[in-house]
Motif scaffolding. Structure first.
Motif: not given
Length: 140
Positions: A75-89
């Motif tokens: 997985s990896a997490t993409y962050r901008i400020g306090a917002d984040a999306v994690t992509i797993t798989g």
């Protein structure tokens, strides 16, 4: 001009794509199944707002416009400020993301993350919208 509309079709290749979107508490799971002719290059592309940070267990890169990453596993997490999306798989069976026949070219105004494979392909990718705390020493 050649009469293409009257020519017999030969060597037709099938490319069947099914993506099931399954909601979860923190996002969605994408169950992806691609069948048809064996050995066809495929890519799943995530278009992200540029300017954030792309974090894996061992790597952090700036998500600049026109740049890309291939998520090989985990997985990896993409962050901008306090917002984040994690992509797993993630999965990466090839690195050909820009010159695939019949595929759109990479956009230059976003940060692109790819998962790549060959047909037949059956994978699940989870996208979670959790807002994890920022790492210490992060500037955004």
């Amino acid at each position: 001009s050649l009469p293409h509309d009257r020519r017999e079709h030969t060597m037709v290749s099938d490319f069947d794509v099914i993506v099931e979107v399954i909601p979860s508490e923190h996002g969605v799971r994408l169950d992806i199944k691609i069948d048809g002719t064996a050995g066809v290059l495929t890519k799943i592309e995530f278009l992200l707002t540029p300017g954030g940070w792309f974090d894996t267990t061992d790597l952090r890169i700036r998500g600049d416009a026109g740049h890309l990453a291939v998520l090989k596993s985990g997985s990896a997490t993409y962050r901008i400020g306090a917002d984040a999306v994690t992509i797993t798989g993630g999965f990466a069976e090839h690195n050909n993301v820009n010159n695939m026949r019949g595929s759109e070219s990479q956009l230059t105004d976003v940060f692109s993350v790819y998962c790549t494979g060959y047909t037949p392909l059956k994978r699940s990718i989870e996208l979670s919208r959790e807002r994890p705390p920022l790492p210490r020493g992060s500037d955004s």
